[in-house]
Scaffold this active site. Structure first.
Site, PDB file in Angstrom:
ATOM      1  N   GLY A  82       0.803  -1.205   0.000  1.00  0.00           N
ATOM      2  CA  GLY A  82       0.000   0.000   0.000  1.00  0.00           C
ATOM      3  C   GLY A  82       0.841   1.263   0.000  1.00  0.00           C
ATOM      4  N   PHE A  83       0.180   2.377  -0.211  1.00  0.00           N
ATOM      5  CA  PHE A  83       0.843   3.672  -0.358  1.00  0.00           C
ATOM      6  C   PHE A  83       1.633   4.041   0.899  1.00  0.00           C
ATOM      7  CE2 PHE A  83      -0.091   8.484  -0.483  1.00  0.00           C
ATOM      8  CZ  PHE A  83       1.152   8.758  -0.997  1.00  0.00           C
ATOM      9  N   ILE A  84       0.965   4.067   2.046  1.00  0.00           N
ATOM     10  CA  ILE A  84       1.640   4.453   3.288  1.00  0.00           C
ATOM     11  C   ILE A  84       2.542   3.333   3.783  1.00  0.00           C
ATOM     12  CG2 ILE A  84       1.293   5.114   5.700  1.00  0.00           C
ATOM     13  CD1 ILE A  84      -1.372   6.392   4.820  1.00  0.00           C
ATOM     14  N   TYR A 138     -16.913   3.620   4.946  1.00  0.00           N
ATOM     15  CA  TYR A 138     -15.473   3.578   5.193  1.00  0.00           C
ATOM     16  C   TYR A 138     -15.148   4.110   6.585  1.00  0.00           C
ATOM     17  CZ  TYR A 138     -10.627   5.210   5.090  1.00  0.00           C
ATOM     18  OH  TYR A 138      -9.313   5.466   5.404  1.00  0.00           O
ATOM     19  N   LYS A 157     -13.695   2.117  10.121  1.00  0.00           N
ATOM     20  CA  LYS A 157     -12.520   2.540  10.874  1.00  0.00           C
ATOM     21  C   LYS A 157     -12.867   2.823  12.336  1.00  0.00           C
ATOM     22  CE  LYS A 157      -9.026   2.265   8.116  1.00  0.00           C
ATOM     23  NZ  LYS A 157      -7.899   1.379   8.471  1.00  0.00           N
TER      24      LYS A 157
END
Length: 340
Positions: free
Chosen positions: A20-22, A169, A173
């Site tokens: 993933g990006f992070i 979403y 979370k």
């Protein structure tokens, strides 16, 4: 001052969502600091997999960094991974887990909420269960600024009520945060919850405006704005977020932290800067406001400054220039990425 590696921080670390990006930047920075890193990812199709492959290949080139193709919903495979490391260490398999595996995106969650529950709630639960079973004492959870909804004035502070999410979403979370607290209370797991604010940078998510707009403006394609462009976001550069994530490995009990730039920017201003950096004029189509979108995000980061000794280091202009440079270097395939 920039954060530095501390001997008090955990050494053996599992990072989920490593493609993933992070997470890919977290893995790289942990490796650079000398930590023993294991990464896993299931390569889901939430967005163009070519970006995940690009990040994964860069991680594969780091000597000693261990990578696995593994889905958090596959509890048997997850158990085998923890058991393998526990046998090798003759102790807890990892000193800490950074759970960055997730399905992100506000609007997409409205269309496909069930997939978000699986990845963001059940996946987090499965990792917490492994931490309980194998006595891993530190858990870092990626969360989101979307939890704050629209009822609070900005900037957002961690103690504000987060009971009224605007999207599935954000709701998933919130559920993961609640589950993490339960495991802290019942099983003594030390938990840092990180509420990220609009992360951007090279090889970023194509469903987010920075990469999507850079691609479309550079290629002369139309960009879509929901609303009038006056909405603002607390854009935060990915390396700053990765440093903050690593800083959150320190013991805190159970705490949530905002990680943002503390400098919100209007969407229209971002478009103007992309036009300047690419030398291209944006073609804009305006559409009605999406009800799941927030009008503004702005992080109060005083708690992260004080407790984690963290602060952002990268200006938006500098970070956006790095994104544009990355795009130009990878334009042969980045121009074909689906950014819908």
């Amino acid at each position: 001052m920039p954060e530095t590696s501390s001997p008090a921080l955990p050494h053996k670390i599992l990072v989920t969502g490593a493609a993933g990006f992070i997470a890919s930047r977290v893995c790289a920075l942990l490796h650079e600091q000398g930590h023993e890193v294991t990464g896993l990812d299931n390569f889901n199709d939430a967005y163009d997999v070519r970006l995940k492959v690009w990040r994964w290949v860069h991680l594969e080139n780091l000597p000693g960094l261990e990578l696995h193709r593994l889905d958090l919903l596959d509890t048997n495979a997850l158990d085998r991974l923890f058991e393998k490391h526990a046998r090798a260490e003759k102790a807890a398999p990892f000193d800490a887990v950074i759970n960055l595996a997730a399905r992100a995106g506000v609007r997409a969650s409205v269309e496909n909420p069930r997939s978000y529950v699986g990845a963001n709630v059940t996946g987090a639960l499965n990792v917490l269960e492994m931490c309980r079973k194998f006595e891993v004492k530190k858990f870092v959870l990626a969360s989101t600024s979307s939890l704050y909804g629209k009822e609070h004035p900005t900037p957002y502070r961690e103690e504000m009520n987060t009971d009224h999410q605007l999207s599935p979403y954000a709701a998933t979370k919130k559920a993961a945060e609640a589950m993490a607290y339960t495991y802290h209370f019942l099983h003594g797991i030390d938990v840092s919850v990180l509420r990220y604010f609009t992360v951007y940078g090279p090889a970023g998510r194509p469903d987010m405006t920075p990469l999507r707009f850079v691609q479309r403006i550079r290629e002369g394609r139309t960009i879509t704005i929901f609303g009038d462009g006056t909405q603002s976001r607390d854009f935060t550069y990915v390396d700053d977020i990765a440093r903050g994530t690593i800083a959150a490995l320190r013991p805190v009990g159970y705490e949530a932290f905002n990680l943002g730039s503390d400098e919100p920017l209007k969407l229209s201003a971002m478009i103007g800067l992309i036009e300047e950096l690419t030398g291209e004029k944006a073609k804009i189509e305006y559409r009605p406001w999406h009800p799941a979108d927030m009008a503004a995000t702005w992080a109060d980061i005083s708690k992260a400054r004080k407790t984690l000794d963290w602060s952002p280091q990268t200006s938006f202009r500098e970070g956006l220039q790095r994104l544009v440079t990355w795009y130009e270097e990878n334009r042969s395939w980045a121009s074909e990425i689906n950014t819908d």
